[in-house]
Write a protein that holds these residues in place. Structure first.
Motif, PDB file in Angstrom:
ATOM      1  N   ARG A  20       0.878  -1.182   0.000  1.00  0.00           N
ATOM      2  CA  ARG A  20       0.000   0.000   0.000  1.00  0.00           C
ATOM      3  C   ARG A  20       0.904   1.218   0.000  1.00  0.00           C
ATOM      4  O   ARG A  20       1.366   1.671   1.041  1.00  0.00           O
ATOM      5  N   PRO A  26      -4.895   7.089  -3.105  1.00  0.00           N
ATOM      6  CA  PRO A  26      -5.683   6.025  -3.726  1.00  0.00           C
ATOM      7  C   PRO A  26      -4.993   4.669  -3.714  1.00  0.00           C
ATOM      8  O   PRO A  26      -3.763   4.579  -3.627  1.00  0.00           O
ATOM      9  N   LEU A  27      -5.804   3.630  -3.785  1.00  0.00           N
ATOM     10  CA  LEU A  27      -5.316   2.297  -4.130  1.00  0.00           C
ATOM     11  C   LEU A  27      -5.036   2.319  -5.630  1.00  0.00           C
ATOM     12  O   LEU A  27      -5.927   2.670  -6.421  1.00  0.00           O
ATOM     13  N   LEU A  56     -17.514   5.413  -4.804  1.00  0.00           N
ATOM     14  CA  LEU A  56     -16.070   5.600  -4.699  1.00  0.00           C
ATOM     15  C   LEU A  56     -15.587   6.589  -5.752  1.00  0.00           C
ATOM     16  O   LEU A  56     -16.108   6.623  -6.871  1.00  0.00           O
ATOM     17  N   ASP A 196     -10.178   7.594  -4.418  1.00  0.00           N
ATOM     18  CA  ASP A 196     -10.117   6.365  -3.630  1.00  0.00           C
ATOM     19  C   ASP A 196      -9.347   5.276  -4.372  1.00  0.00           C
ATOM     20  O   ASP A 196      -8.627   4.485  -3.759  1.00  0.00           O
ATOM     21  N   VAL A 197      -9.540   5.222  -5.683  1.00  0.00           N
ATOM     22  CA  VAL A 197      -8.915   4.195  -6.527  1.00  0.00           C
ATOM     23  C   VAL A 197      -8.399   4.862  -7.789  1.00  0.00           C
ATOM     24  O   VAL A 197      -9.081   5.704  -8.386  1.00  0.00           O
ATOM     25  N   GLU A 331     -13.057  -3.064  -4.500  1.00  0.00           N
ATOM     26  CA  GLU A 331     -13.601  -2.358  -3.346  1.00  0.00           C
ATOM     27  C   GLU A 331     -13.257  -3.102  -2.050  1.00  0.00           C
ATOM     28  O   GLU A 331     -12.925  -2.481  -1.029  1.00  0.00           O
ATOM     29  N   LEU A 334      -9.802  -2.299  -1.143  1.00  0.00           N
ATOM     30  CA  LEU A 334      -9.709  -0.944  -0.589  1.00  0.00           C
ATOM     31  C   LEU A 334     -10.068  -0.948   0.890  1.00  0.00           C
ATOM     32  O   LEU A 334      -9.421  -0.282   1.709  1.00  0.00           O
TER      33      LEU A 334
END
Length: 338
Positions: A20, A26-27, A56, A196-197, A331, A334
């Motif tokens: 990570r 973000p991922l 997201l 977020d992603v 998700e 995440l």
């Protein structure tokens, strides 16, 4: 008579998340294969729409000089052979906007290159006499609507020379200053809460540019369609990932292969397809994502510039459900990383 509902698509067992890079960011997931035509772009775009529909904030980094993801999401022209004037005008205009190559050269940051992902709401048609209308009327903002929670880091044709720029970073003639860490640094500089992603749409090759994408990602989704060549290049991808991990050994490492996406599965077209899927399942186990079925409507959605969640409204939702299942896996990762 009401048709029985399909059982929900089973997800693979959750694997530990060992990397990570951006705890407050973000991922980052890199969709990759050394070969082209493995449907990375359709996988990325439609999975991003699925994630966005769940609330997201998703970004798509279009790192391919073909700008396929940008075009699919409303920034470019499909059926270009029929629209030479419109194509030239559109891409000249897009080249002036902040884009992924500008991030590489330091002309803009990642947030500045983000534009709303779009779906077409005004279809391209012909004139009253059946003539082609080769102008920019089809590319105005009024022809599209924004896709909720999905942003695009606009692509650029200049990404064709990105590897050379990165190798020569800081030398006369090179426009790149950051070298191998250009993408990682740009993601680190994102304001907290922006995304977020982030999904990276890689080229169908492996060069210095792809090396930097692996160094900036948390993990890799290897993409394959039912073809022995793609399966073999997928195996080669693992060796290339090892090269990236050696390159970044003393600077945070590089992403590893976490999932395999089998896109184009057909049960009723001979046993070759079924055998290939079963081989992948036996070899990769829980790394194998829910497959995506072969469906001409996916190709139609690309041509229409309408991701499947929009193109297939009112039709059999199977393809949408399959992309939604892939979205649920990401998700889930995440949440695991939180």
């Amino acid at each position: 008579m009401t048709q029985p509902s399909r059982p929900s698509i089973a997800l693979p067992r959750q694997l530990p998340l060992t990397r990570r890079l951006y705890p407050d960011g973000p991922l980052v997931v890199d969709y990759a294969n050394e070969g082209g035509g493995t449907r990375k772009t359709t996988g990325i775009v439609n999975t991003a729409v699925s994630l966005g529909s769940q609330g997201l904030k998703v970004g798509i980094a279009d790192c391919d000089q073909t700008m396929a993801a940008s075009t699919y999401l409303g920034y470019g022209v499909t059926n270009r052979k029929y629209y030479p004037q419109r194509t030239e005008l559109a891409y000249s205009r897009l080249a002036q906007m902040p884009n992924i190559y500008g991030i590489l050269t330091g002309e803009c940051d990642l947030k500045e290159a983000m534009v709303p992902a779009r779906t077409r709401v005004v279809p391209v048609t012909r004139g009253e006499q059946g003539e082609l209308l080769d102008d920019e009327r089809w590319d105005s903002d009024e022809c599209f609507e924004a896709i909720p929670n999905v942003s695009l880091i606009l692509g650029s044709r200049d990404m064709a020379i990105a590897s050379e720029d990165i190798r020569n970073a800081g030398r006369p003639g090179s426009r790149s200053k950051a070298g191998l860490h250009w993408l990682r640094k740009s993601i680190e500089a994102l304001p907290s809460g922006t995304l977020d992603v982030l999904l990276i749409d890689s080229r169908g090759t492996f060069d210095t540019l792809e090396l930097t994408e692996l160094g900036a990602s948390d993990y890799v989704v290897g993409c394959v369609k039912p073809d022995t060549k793609d399966d073999d290049t997928l195996h080669g991808l693992k060796a290339l990932i090892s090269t990236a991990q050696e390159q970044f050994e003393f600077s945070g490492g590089a992403a590893d292969l976490r999932y395999i996406l089998f896109n184009g599965y057909v049960k009723n077209r001979g046993k070759f397809y079924m055998e290939m899927y079963e081989e992948l399942k036996a070899f990769y186990g829980d790394m194998l994502l829910p497959y995506v079925s072969e469906n001409v409507q996916v190709a139609e959605s690309v041509k229409a510039q309408e991701p499947v969640h929009y193109w297939m409204q009112g039709q059999d939702p199977l393809i949408v459900e399959q992309f939604d299942a892939i979205g649920r896996v990401i998700e889930r990762d995440l949440r695991l990383a939180a």
